[in-house]
Scaffold this active site. Structure first.
Site, PDB file in Angstrom:
ATOM      1  N   SER A   1       1.386   5.971   0.083  1.00 30.43           N
ATOM      2  CA  SER A   1       0.519   6.414   0.733  1.00 30.43           C
ATOM      3  C   SER A   1      -0.678   6.990  -0.356  1.00 30.43           C
ATOM      4  O   SER A   1      -0.235   7.365  -1.249  1.00 30.43           O
ATOM      5  CB  SER A   1       1.554   7.472   0.472  1.00 30.43           C
ATOM      6  OG  SER A   1       1.385   8.880   0.975  1.00 30.43           O
TER       7      SER A   1
ATOM      8  N   SER B   1       5.670   7.201  10.429  1.00 32.54           N
ATOM      9  CA  SER B   1       6.385   8.122  11.078  1.00 32.54           C
ATOM     10  C   SER B   1       6.536   6.917  12.326  1.00 32.54           C
ATOM     11  O   SER B   1       5.876   5.551  12.541  1.00 32.54           O
ATOM     12  CB  SER B   1       5.159   9.232  11.341  1.00 32.54           C
ATOM     13  OG  SER B   1       3.523   8.458  12.154  1.00 32.54           O
TER      14      SER B   1
ATOM     15  N   GLU C   1      10.519  15.149  15.012  1.00 33.73           N
ATOM     16  CA  GLU C   1      11.345  15.495  13.581  1.00 33.73           C
ATOM     17  C   GLU C   1       9.899  16.625  12.947  1.00 33.73           C
ATOM     18  O   GLU C   1       8.859  16.524  13.510  1.00 33.73           O
ATOM     19  CB  GLU C   1      11.047  14.031  13.092  1.00 33.73           C
ATOM     20  CG  GLU C   1      10.982  13.973  11.700  1.00 33.73           C
ATOM     21  CD  GLU C   1      10.951  12.294  11.773  1.00 33.73           C
ATOM     22  OE1 GLU C   1      11.998  12.175  10.956  1.00 33.73           O
ATOM     23  OE2 GLU C   1       9.798  11.856  11.757  1.00 33.73           O
TER      24      GLU C   1
ATOM     25  N   GLU D   1      10.720   0.725   9.562  1.00 35.10           N
ATOM     26  CA  GLU D   1      11.969   1.577   9.750  1.00 35.10           C
ATOM     27  C   GLU D   1      11.081   3.736   9.718  1.00 35.10           C
ATOM     28  O   GLU D   1      10.053   3.683   8.886  1.00 35.10           O
ATOM     29  CB  GLU D   1      12.372   2.016   7.778  1.00 35.10           C
ATOM     30  CG  GLU D   1      13.509   2.912   7.524  1.00 35.10           C
ATOM     31  CD  GLU D   1      13.221   3.865   7.201  1.00 35.10           C
ATOM     32  OE1 GLU D   1      13.588   5.047   8.987  1.00 35.10           O
ATOM     33  OE2 GLU D   1      13.308   3.964   6.344  1.00 35.10           O
TER      34      GLU D   1
ATOM     35  N   LYS E   1       0.837  -1.358   0.068  1.00 35.94           N
ATOM     36  CA  LYS E   1       0.067   0.071  -0.490  1.00 35.94           C
ATOM     37  C   LYS E   1       0.945   1.046  -0.389  1.00 35.94           C
ATOM     38  O   LYS E   1       1.664   1.309   1.180  1.00 35.94           O
ATOM     39  CB  LYS E   1      -1.128  -0.026   1.451  1.00 35.94           C
ATOM     40  CG  LYS E   1      -1.644   1.520   0.976  1.00 35.94           C
ATOM     41  CD  LYS E   1      -2.609   1.591   2.380  1.00 35.94           C
ATOM     42  CE  LYS E   1      -1.756   2.905   2.924  1.00 35.94           C
ATOM     43  NZ  LYS E   1      -2.233   3.918   2.259  1.00 35.94           N
TER      44      LYS E   1
ATOM     45  N   CYS F   1      14.120  10.573   6.263  1.00 37.93           N
ATOM     46  CA  CYS F   1      13.844  10.457   7.904  1.00 37.93           C
ATOM     47  C   CYS F   1      16.202  10.792   8.863  1.00 37.93           C
ATOM     48  O   CYS F   1      16.201  10.505   9.394  1.00 37.93           O
ATOM     49  CB  CYS F   1      14.019   8.913   8.127  1.00 37.93           C
ATOM     50  SG  CYS F   1      14.358   7.684   7.384  1.00 37.93           S
TER      51      CYS F   1
END
Length: 476
Positions: free
Chosen positions: A178, A228, A379, A249, A176, A283
């Protein structure tokens, strides 16, 4: 203008979703609707998983050489259709087209070729007589059907990072993408037609609820997400309830530690690029600079100058270093973080939107921040770099490790001893020396602490998509 309704890719064909609910895909460049995507249902997910289960019966028994041949052919198809992939992705992301072509499509094809080779190099303990009268050996087997969720910051490359090791190991996949960036993944699915057997790769479109339906499906042997911390926790909890494996991750807040003997100009340039590349939507971005107090002011001046030279622009602009932030909600969060800076923080450059249309944000350098400030601890995922000073190596380590994340870090120094000590002391899955952000297919990528667990890239990434079986045979 006709707005296309995108389709799921299940069992080797593009099919309509069972749902009538749709999501508008909005260009972050001009805020126009470029397509619509369905919000796929549990029925859609079930159909995709069933197709993957059927395909696994044969794909899971193919030889490593057969899987390698298929993945190499898919890599060739990717390179041959570079322009199509770039156009599809940039409709959703607004990234500079040259960057997508070079850093995602070309690199993605190379990474897929690595995984194709890694399929033939899986290792295990050698056969032997570990007990008298018995021979033991280890089988490294595919897990089965794998559910995967990819993010919006590098849609195409993240799809490669997911499907490459999974397919190389003999698994089948339901992926899937985004909800804001599905189009390049759908091009990848179409390119796989006739190369991968039907059902080996399936793509389901939708929102967070769709992702949850996929993750919760009981037939999956492993679920993998890049996203996230919040999303990763939800996946881990769901997987734990069914005692299935998870591969996470997640976020990062990478420190760049600059010592007094560093080349200031080189360090400032490398850190500015690593913090602002892709609009800071990375990230591993160099988001926190920790610089020795003796060179703090000179370094800040150099960093501001380097950052101001890295301008955003439109996808076709050859001079654009980065594009807009991906979507309105995320843009709003970045704006709010800057607005909420404490009074002691100083914005040395940037901190503002660029233009009235699209989600463009200026390169931003913030100094005079404290270790417990939200801008340091949380973040931001935008083109925002903070700067703090330290007095000695011990304090630098404490500050670098003093966040919940542990994905990546960099050290800037000419001293070999400093390099060796810091590479041990930094609690990060990757430590770069006098550079920040390069990745290679042969080396693992993945973090510690709230940055997750499991590895992408490298042979270790492929091993994550396998299970070990001990076989013992009696001699008599």
């Amino acid at each position: 203008m006709t707005i296309d309704l995108l389709k799921n890719y299940i069992d080797g064909a593009f099919v309509d979703s069972a749902s009538d609910e749709t999501i508008d895909l909005v260009s972050p460049v001009d805020e126009t609707v470029v397509a619509r995507t369905p919000v796929s249902t549990e029925a859609d997910v079930a159909a995709a998983v069933e197709a993957a289960q059927r395909a696994f019966r044969t794909w899971g028994r193919t030889t490593p050489g057969q899987r390698q041949t298929a993945l190499l052919a898919l890599a060739d198809a990717i390179e041959a259709h570079t322009d199509e992939i770039v156009e599809a992705q940039c409709r959703n992301t607004g990234q500079p087209k040259a960057v997508v072509a070079a850093e995602e499509v070309k690199v993605g094809a190379d990474q897929l070729r690595f995984f194709a080779g890694a399929a033939r190099l899986l290792e295990g303990k050698s056969a032997g007589e570990y007990m008298e009268g018995f021979t033991s050996y280890v089988r490294r087997e595919p897990i089965g059907v794998v559910g995967q969720v990819t993010p919006w910051n590098y849609p195409f490359m993240m799809a490669i990072w997911k499907i490459g090791p999974a397919l190389a190991a003999g698994n089948t996949v339901v992926l899937k993408p985004s909800d804001t960036t599905p189009e390049s993944t759908l091009v990848l699915a179409r390119l796989s037609q006739g190369i991968l057997p039907d059902g080996v790769l399936n793509v389901i479109l939708g929102n967070a609820a769709t992702g949850a339906s996929l993750v919760e499906h009981p037939a999956l042997g492993l679920v993998s997400i890049t996203g996230s911390v919040r999303a990763g926790i939800a996946v881990a909890v769901s997987a734990a309830k069914q005692v299935k494996r998870a591969h996470l991750e997640l976020g990062g807040k990478a420190p760049a530690v600059v010592f007094a003997d560093a080349d200031i100009d080189k360090a400032a340039g490398g850190i500015a690029e690593a913090g602002i590349f892709n609009g800071g939507q990375d990230c591993t971005a160099a988001t926190r600079v920790l610089v020795h107090e003796s060179i703090h002011d000179a370094f800040v001046d150099a960093l501001v100058a380097k950052a101001e030279a890295l301008t955003p622009g439109l996808p076709d602009d050859p001079d654009a270093f980065y594009g807009p932030l991906n979507n309105a909600a995320h843009f709003g969060r970045v704006v709010e973080k800057i607005a909420a800076l404490p009074s002691h923080a100083k914005v040395r450059t940037g901190g503002n939107r660029i233009g009235d249309t699209g989600y463009f944000f200026a390169p931003t350098i913030v100094t005079d921040v404290a270790q417990d400030d939200a801008i340091v601890q949380e973040e931001t995922f935008g083109p925002v770099i903070t700067v703090q000073s330290f007095t000695d190596e011990e304090q630098a380590v404490e500050m670098a490790n003093g966040v919940d994340y542990g994905l990546a870090a960099s050290v800037w120094t000419r001293d070999h001893g400093t390099v060796q000590r810091m590479s041990v002391a930094l609690d990060s899955g990757a430590v770069w020396i006098n550079c920040h952000i390069p990745l290679v297919a042969e080396m693992p990528h993945g973090g510690f602490k709230q940055s997750g667990y499991g590895k992408d890239l490298s042979a270790y990434g492929v091993e994550d998509y396998t299970r070990l079986k001990h076989v013992m045979s009696a001699h008599d």
